[in-house]
Design a protein around this motif. Structure first.
Motif, mmCIF file in Angstrom:
data_model
loop_
_atom_site.group_PDB
_atom_site.id
_atom_site.type_symbol
_atom_site.label_atom_id
_atom_site.label_comp_id
_atom_site.label_asym_id
_atom_site.label_seq_id
_atom_site.Cartn_x
_atom_site.Cartn_y
_atom_site.Cartn_z
ATOM 1 N N ALA A 8 27.432 -2.738 10.244
ATOM 2 C CA ALA A 8 28.014 -2.004 11.295
ATOM 3 C C ALA A 8 27.313 -0.612 11.241
ATOM 4 N N PRO A 9 27.836 0.027 12.245
ATOM 5 C CA PRO A 9 27.337 1.420 12.370
ATOM 6 C C PRO A 9 28.106 2.560 11.419
ATOM 7 N N SER A 10 29.284 2.029 10.995
ATOM 8 C CA SER A 10 30.052 2.805 10.008
ATOM 9 C C SER A 10 30.437 1.861 8.826
ATOM 10 N N LYS A 11 30.634 2.656 7.564
ATOM 11 C CA LYS A 11 30.991 2.016 6.338
ATOM 12 C C LYS A 11 32.269 1.300 6.406
ATOM 13 N N MET A 64 37.770 7.742 12.973
ATOM 14 C CA MET A 64 36.350 8.144 13.583
ATOM 15 C C MET A 64 35.615 6.820 12.916
ATOM 16 N N GLU A 65 35.679 6.456 11.740
ATOM 17 C CA GLU A 65 35.117 5.319 11.363
ATOM 18 C C GLU A 65 35.293 4.002 12.355
ATOM 19 N N LEU A 66 36.343 3.785 12.488
ATOM 20 C CA LEU A 66 36.864 2.495 13.093
ATOM 21 C C LEU A 66 36.376 2.668 14.550
ATOM 22 N N ASN A 67 36.056 3.811 15.208
ATOM 23 C CA ASN A 67 35.289 4.227 16.311
ATOM 24 C C ASN A 67 33.822 3.906 16.409
ATOM 25 N N GLY A 68 33.452 3.498 14.986
ATOM 26 C CA GLY A 68 31.896 3.608 15.108
ATOM 27 C C GLY A 68 30.931 5.073 14.785
ATOM 28 N N ILE A 69 31.913 5.672 14.281
ATOM 29 C CA ILE A 69 31.241 7.135 13.856
ATOM 30 C C ILE A 69 31.208 7.181 12.536
ATOM 31 N N PRO A 70 30.144 7.426 11.743
ATOM 32 C CA PRO A 70 30.190 7.549 10.264
ATOM 33 C C PRO A 70 30.227 8.806 9.927
ATOM 34 N N CYS A 71 31.399 8.907 9.044
ATOM 35 C CA CYS A 71 31.666 10.100 8.738
ATOM 36 C C CYS A 71 32.113 10.194 7.180
#
Length: 237
Positions: free
Chosen positions: A140-143, A226-233
């Protein structure tokens, strides 16, 4: 994109490697003083055992279902973990050990040259062939989403061990059916606050406005949103 490689029932799987003939049998690994169950196979769960159960209270179940018990052997598990990691690094290179049985793989730029699902399925097969350890992989795009994907891969055989969340439709569907309490980064207190405000699924949380999230949670909660919205941080290195 990130991949989360999760070794299935790791402690039990390692014991099964060195004690052939246990496939399909309920197996548990006990804490260092043999007091509680710290790991168990799906077959052991199916007969009514759970992680954390004091083994002396489960004596009847153990005897009735002939559950195989092992004492914890951390040096052995650590050695096998290193073997799995070395195999991952042969294929992916950028590997980060998150725990003894979980590793994140950075697949940045791999998608330009490879079918990521096929690539990681081949890695999964290589790990099984060289170590006999089964793994489940989420991409996926985030961890956080990758960890969710690994749980889907473990739960549903149709994924053949690898679940990729790579579209908005897949992301929203995953967030809709995944248990909020199982989301990485959502602890008991955060769950209580979310439930108080009528948030009962990861999708409902992800759909909240950023201003609302920042007003009710500290930075870790914002990062999870943010991670749930696909934004890796989240930096776990």
């Amino acid at each position: 994109m990130f991949a989360l490689v999760d070794c299935n029932s790791f402690f039990c799987s390692v014991e099964k490697v060195f004690h052939p003939g246990l496939d399909g049998r309920p197996v548990c690994v006990l804490s260092s003083n043999d007091g509680c169950i710290v790991a168990l196979t799906p077959e052991a769960k199916a007969v009514g055992l759970h992680r954390g159960d004091p083994i002396f209270k489960m004596k009847d179940i153990v005897e009735k279902h002939q559950v195989i018990l092992f004492s914890t052997n951390m040096p052995l598990y650590a050695a096998m973990s290193r073997r799995v990691t070395s195999i991952l690094r042969l294929s992916v290179h950028h590997v980060e050990n998150y725990s003894i049985d979980e590793s994140f793989c950075d697949l940045k730029s791999f998608g330009e040259h490879f079918d990521l699902t096929k690539l990681m399925r081949e890695v999964r097969q290589r790990i099984k062939l060289w170590t006999d350890i089964p793994v489940s992989i989420g991409i996926a795009p985030s961890k956080t989403l990758a960890k969710m994907g690994s749980k889907f891969a473990k739960q549903y055989q149709g994924y053949r061990g690898v679940c990729m969340i790579d579209t908005e439709e897949k992301r929203r569907k995953a967030l809709e059916i995944f248990a909020l309490s199982d989301v990485w980064g959502i602890g008991r207190r955060t769950l209580e606050v979310l439930n108080y405000y009528g948030v009962h699924t990861p999708l409902q949380f992800a759909d909240k406005k950023e201003s609302w999230v920042r007003a009710h949670f500290h930075q870790p909660g914002v990062q999870t949103w943010m991670e749930l919205n696909g934004i890796p941080c989240i930096d776990t290195s």
